[in-house]
Enzyme design. Structure first.
Site, mmCIF file in Angstrom:
data_model
loop_
_atom_site.group_PDB
_atom_site.id
_atom_site.type_symbol
_atom_site.label_atom_id
_atom_site.label_comp_id
_atom_site.label_asym_id
_atom_site.label_seq_id
_atom_site.Cartn_x
_atom_site.Cartn_y
_atom_site.Cartn_z
ATOM 1 N N THR A 46 0.824 -1.208 0.000
ATOM 2 C CA THR A 46 0.000 0.000 0.000
ATOM 3 C C THR A 46 0.857 1.256 0.000
ATOM 4 O O THR A 46 0.562 2.236 -0.699
ATOM 5 C CB THR A 46 -0.915 0.009 1.237
ATOM 6 O OG1 THR A 46 -1.672 -1.196 1.265
ATOM 7 C CG2 THR A 46 -1.861 1.199 1.212
ATOM 8 N N THR A 47 1.930 1.247 0.780
ATOM 9 C CA THR A 47 2.796 2.419 0.918
ATOM 10 C C THR A 47 3.465 2.798 -0.393
ATOM 11 O O THR A 47 3.910 3.930 -0.573
ATOM 12 C CB THR A 47 3.840 2.160 2.018
ATOM 13 O OG1 THR A 47 3.158 1.826 3.233
ATOM 14 C CG2 THR A 47 4.719 3.364 2.279
ATOM 15 N N TYR A 109 -13.248 -3.367 -0.159
ATOM 16 C CA TYR A 109 -14.433 -2.792 -0.812
ATOM 17 C C TYR A 109 -15.608 -3.751 -0.898
ATOM 18 O O TYR A 109 -16.742 -3.388 -0.577
ATOM 19 C CB TYR A 109 -14.094 -2.243 -2.214
ATOM 20 C CG TYR A 109 -15.207 -1.413 -2.804
ATOM 21 C CD1 TYR A 109 -15.450 -0.122 -2.349
ATOM 22 C CD2 TYR A 109 -16.034 -1.932 -3.799
ATOM 23 C CE1 TYR A 109 -16.498 0.632 -2.864
ATOM 24 C CE2 TYR A 109 -17.080 -1.192 -4.315
ATOM 25 C CZ TYR A 109 -17.309 0.096 -3.853
ATOM 26 O OH TYR A 109 -18.335 0.833 -4.365
ATOM 27 N N TYR A 135 -2.604 -10.478 4.925
ATOM 28 C CA TYR A 135 -2.510 -9.077 5.361
ATOM 29 C C TYR A 135 -3.895 -8.623 5.801
ATOM 30 O O TYR A 135 -4.815 -8.528 4.994
ATOM 31 C CB TYR A 135 -1.982 -8.216 4.215
ATOM 32 C CG TYR A 135 -1.802 -6.742 4.519
ATOM 33 C CD1 TYR A 135 -1.777 -6.246 5.823
ATOM 34 C CD2 TYR A 135 -1.627 -5.837 3.480
ATOM 35 C CE1 TYR A 135 -1.607 -4.898 6.076
ATOM 36 C CE2 TYR A 135 -1.449 -4.479 3.723
ATOM 37 C CZ TYR A 135 -1.447 -4.017 5.014
ATOM 38 O OH TYR A 135 -1.279 -2.679 5.265
ATOM 39 N N ARG A 140 -8.439 -0.211 5.943
ATOM 40 C CA ARG A 140 -8.442 -0.033 4.495
ATOM 41 C C ARG A 140 -9.419 -0.962 3.780
ATOM 42 O O ARG A 140 -9.907 -0.633 2.704
ATOM 43 C CB ARG A 140 -7.031 -0.249 3.925
ATOM 44 C CG ARG A 140 -6.042 0.846 4.310
ATOM 45 C CD ARG A 140 -4.719 0.653 3.584
ATOM 46 N NE ARG A 140 -3.764 1.687 3.940
ATOM 47 C CZ ARG A 140 -3.679 2.882 3.364
ATOM 48 N NH1 ARG A 140 -4.522 3.200 2.394
ATOM 49 N NH2 ARG A 140 -2.760 3.754 3.734
ATOM 50 N N LYS A 164 0.480 -10.425 8.361
ATOM 51 C CA LYS A 164 0.754 -9.046 8.743
ATOM 52 C C LYS A 164 -0.535 -8.531 9.377
ATOM 53 O O LYS A 164 -1.526 -8.290 8.702
ATOM 54 C CB LYS A 164 1.140 -8.198 7.534
ATOM 55 C CG LYS A 164 1.384 -6.729 7.883
ATOM 56 C CD LYS A 164 1.662 -5.890 6.634
ATOM 57 C CE LYS A 164 1.822 -4.423 7.004
ATOM 58 N NZ LYS A 164 2.002 -3.561 5.804
ATOM 59 N N ILE A 206 6.268 -5.437 9.522
ATOM 60 C CA ILE A 206 6.406 -4.825 8.205
ATOM 61 C C ILE A 206 6.004 -3.375 8.412
ATOM 62 O O ILE A 206 4.845 -3.068 8.665
ATOM 63 C CB ILE A 206 5.548 -5.518 7.143
ATOM 64 C CG1 ILE A 206 6.056 -6.947 6.924
ATOM 65 C CG2 ILE A 206 5.579 -4.730 5.829
ATOM 66 C CD1 ILE A 206 5.199 -7.776 5.990
#
Length: 294
Positions: A46-47, A109, A135, A140, A164, A206
């Protein structure tokens, strides 16, 4: 999966002022991580602002990191989607020979049920040629992958090797640690509670903030893994304000401001993200200056 113990960083994608990928800055950032004690690198998380990268740009980012790393650290590749078949197709067609594992986010979503999340990762596990790090990031994805679902996957699929965990809930993390299979790894995805998770039995992080302060944050994790609690918490409290600051106005806008202060890259982000405001930029600048001159 000993290579996933310690501190991994979710690498940013640096952009020039014209919003193109800054390859030279990305090389500097990779070397900065390696030179300062990071244990592994996460590509296209994402980053990295992966959602705004074209297919060609993703390939450029991957190749730049692979070449710059030159086999020095393990690499983890982000391969996630809310379209299960899209993930399967990528895993079946991409050359993954440079990577140790994949990091795959819970579907966003769509808001699947726990059974839907299980079936999504079951389908991925059945085709993945690499170990899978689940993850969980409810902030999000709009859905929380519960410990029972994680442990079900970990028990049924040998290539589901880690999670994660970024729910920001230390009780949930401890539930995972308590009930997981012996060799399954619980990795923090929340910088602020990394040390408590490590001390509770997690294997590391992470991280985002570790990109900016790789030497300090990775040392904190190592001290935590060795149960040198007072020394580890000294570093935690040194960096705690910066963790709040880098997420105050969105990720990766905050960490990119730190990179600008360090002279590693521009602070450019792509819409719909915007730069941090002047007040936060100044606070980050002074924090970086204080830590680097200690």
């Amino acid at each position: 999966m000993q290579s996933l113990i310690g501190t991994g960083v979710a690498l940013v994608t640096p952009f020039k002022k014209d919003f193109s990928v800054d390859v030279e800055a990305l090389k500097r950032i990779v070397n900065f991580q390696i030179d300062n004690g990071i244990d592994y690198l996460v590509v296209l998380g994402t980053t990295a602002e992966t959602a705004t990268l074209s297919k060609q740009e993703k390939e450029l980012v991957i190749q730049t990191i692979v070449d710059s790393n030159n086999g020095r650290l393990p690499l983890v590749l982000g391969v996630g989607s809310n379209n299960t078949q899209e993930v399967i197709d990528e895993l079946q067609t991409r050359n993954l020979s440079d990577f140790t594992a994949i990091l795959s986010v819970s579907p966003y979503y769509n808001k699947p049920t726990q059974e839907g999340i299980y079936q999504h990762f079951k389908a991925i596990a059945e085709v993945s040629p690499l170990p899978i790090i689940l993850y969980n990031v409810p902030g999000r994805t709009a859905s929380n992958m519960l410990p029972s679902t994680v442990i079900r996957l970990a028990n049924e699929f040998k290539n589901v090797v880690a999670i994660k965990e970024a729910a920001g809930d230390i009780v949930q993390a401890m539930t995972l640690i308590k009930n997981k299979p012996k060799d399954f790894l619980v990795i923090s995805g929340d910088d602020m509670i990394t040390l408590p998770m490590v001390l509770a039995g997690g294997v590391g992080v992470i991280s985002v903030i570790a990109e900016g302060f790789p030497k300090e944050f990775s040392e904190m994790v190592r001290l935590g893994l060795n149960k040198r609690v007072d020394e580890a918490y000294k570093i935690h409290y040194l960096l705690a304000d910066s963790i709040d600051m880098i997420f105050e106005q969105g990720n990766p806008a905050g960490i990119k401001e730190i990179f600008k202060s360090l002279g590693l890259s521009e602070n450019t982000v792509r819409l719909p993200l915007v730069n941090v405001n002047e007040d936060l930029a100044n606070r980050l600048y002074y924090f970086v200056d204080r830590v680097t001159n200690m």
